[in-house]
Design a protein around this motif. Structure first.
Motif, short mmCIF file in Angstrom:
data_model
loop_
_atom_site.label_atom_id
_atom_site.label_comp_id
_atom_site.label_asym_id
_atom_site.label_seq_id
_atom_site.Cartn_x
_atom_site.Cartn_y
_atom_site.Cartn_z
N ALA A 45 44.02 38.87 32.78
CA ALA A 45 43.54 39.09 33.88
C ALA A 45 42.27 38.93 34.55
CB ALA A 45 44.07 40.05 35.05
N SER A 47 39.22 37.82 37.77
CA SER A 47 39.28 37.22 39.12
C SER A 47 37.79 37.43 38.96
CB SER A 47 39.29 38.41 40.00
OG SER A 47 38.67 39.45 39.61
N GLY A 50 37.16 38.77 43.57
CA GLY A 50 38.64 39.57 44.15
C GLY A 50 39.88 38.52 44.04
N GLU A 51 39.07 37.13 44.74
CA GLU A 51 39.45 35.75 43.91
C GLU A 51 40.40 35.95 42.66
OE1 GLU A 51 40.32 31.58 45.56
OE2 GLU A 51 38.79 32.55 46.11
N ARG A 52 41.96 35.84 42.45
CA ARG A 52 42.08 35.76 40.96
C ARG A 52 42.07 34.35 40.27
NH1 ARG A 52 47.10 37.71 37.71
NH2 ARG A 52 46.27 37.22 35.89
N VAL A 53 41.89 34.05 39.22
CA VAL A 53 40.83 32.99 37.92
C VAL A 53 42.08 32.71 36.74
CG1 VAL A 53 38.22 32.20 39.58
CG2 VAL A 53 39.23 33.59 37.34
N SER A 54 42.70 31.23 36.26
CA SER A 54 42.64 31.14 35.56
C SER A 54 42.20 31.04 34.67
CB SER A 54 44.24 30.37 36.29
OG SER A 54 44.39 29.24 36.26
N THR A 70 35.37 40.16 37.37
CA THR A 70 36.09 41.71 37.24
C THR A 70 37.26 41.44 35.84
OG1 THR A 70 35.43 41.82 39.35
CG2 THR A 70 37.40 43.35 38.50
N THR A 71 37.39 42.08 35.10
CA THR A 71 38.64 41.62 34.18
C THR A 71 40.00 42.81 34.31
OG1 THR A 71 38.04 43.25 32.91
CG2 THR A 71 37.54 40.64 32.93
#
Length: 295
Positions: A45, A47, A50-54, A70-71
């Protein structure tokens, strides 16, 4: 019987399809551009603000000044200047303060991070902030930072830490420094073998993968028009670094110099015939190094 004009039209129609496909494929395979703050690897995980990145965002997503990476239970790798990799550990957060090539600053707000420096110039000002105290990286090597404990560790290389009295303190290889309030700051040595934990092993394995990508890409660039820097590896879906001269990462993995030797070092067989990942003595400046294949 088909006349000449219809025959030519038929031939052109047949060959126009593959030509169009090749042109479209090339357009789709255009290399993304890299700059300080570009995401180069995601595990678990992660981001941005605060927006999740893949993992699909690798190579295209990048932090702007003031944004926070952030992880959760995972790790992330971010490019700084060419030849410098910033790796964020689990449950950590880092803000990109300045992405300039001559002033690259990252604020580790919480958790841990490692920085692999394979190339650095006197004009580069690379700083990692811990609780407002900047640490300036001066030489190639491996550096670890713990924001929660306020620790700076230099496995290999050399750094300067600005203390609470605005004095720079040298921290050389195999030494660490704890940034504690109201305490006279002085670096001391630590057991580099005993402190090879999960973050260290992750950095070592990533360094090995990047060395393998370097081998794949270095032979594709000749001397003419070559410039050292980040090169996109379409096979591994990340950037690797290619410099002018061959070099070893702080873990002992061998990297080719694309420009000076044209198509790799000694015909692409690796340093001293050992292959990438071997280095001199088997990978790792303390006998460690990573293992396993590409991700």
């Amino acid at each position: 019987m088909m006349n000449r004009s219809k025959f030519i039209a038929l031939i052109l129609s047949v060959f126009s399809v593959p030509i169009l496909c090749v042109s479209t494929a090339r357009a789709q395979q255009q290399e993304p551009s890299a700059r300080p703050g570009t995401l180069n690897y995601i595990e678990g995980a992660a981001s941005i603000d605060g927006e999740r990145v893949s993992a699909r965002a690798v190579g295209s997503a990048a932090l702007d000044p003031g944004q926070v990476l952030t992880t959760g239970h995972g790790k992330a790798e971010m490019l700084l200047t060419p030849g410098i990799f910033f790796r964020l550990g689990d449950l950590s957060a880092a803000k990109l303060v300045s992405p300039d090539l001559t002033r690259t600053v990252v604020d580790l707000e919480r958790g841990r991070a490692a920085v692999e420096v394979d190339q650095i110039f006197p004009q580069n000002k690379i700083q990692i902030l811990l609780n407002g105290n900047p640490t300036q990286l001066l030489k190639p090597g491996l550096y670890e930072f713990d924001a929660d404990r306020g620790d700076v560790r230099v496995f290999e290389g050399k750094a300067e830490v600005l203390d609470h009295d605005n004095k720079w303190i040298d921290v050389k290889g195999h030494h660490e420094l704890a940034l504690a309030e109201g305490v006279s700051l002085k670096s001391h040595d630590f057991d580099t073998n005993a402190d090879k934990d999960d973050l260290y092993n992750f950095s070592s394995l990533r360094s090995q993968y990047l060395a393998e990508a370097n081998t794949e890409m270095a032979g594709q660039y000749g001397y003419a028009g070559f410039a050292p820097g980040w090169y996109w590896d379409p096979y591994g879906y990340d950037y690797t670094f290619i410099g002018l001269d061959p070099f070893f990462s702080p873990f002992g993995w061998g990297f080719y110099g694309g420009g000076l030797y044209g198509r790799g070092f000694y015909g692409g067989r690796g340093f001293y015939g050992g292959g990438v990942g071997g280095g001199v003595g088997g990978g790792g400046f303390h006998g460690g190094g990573g293992g396993g294949g590409r991700r």
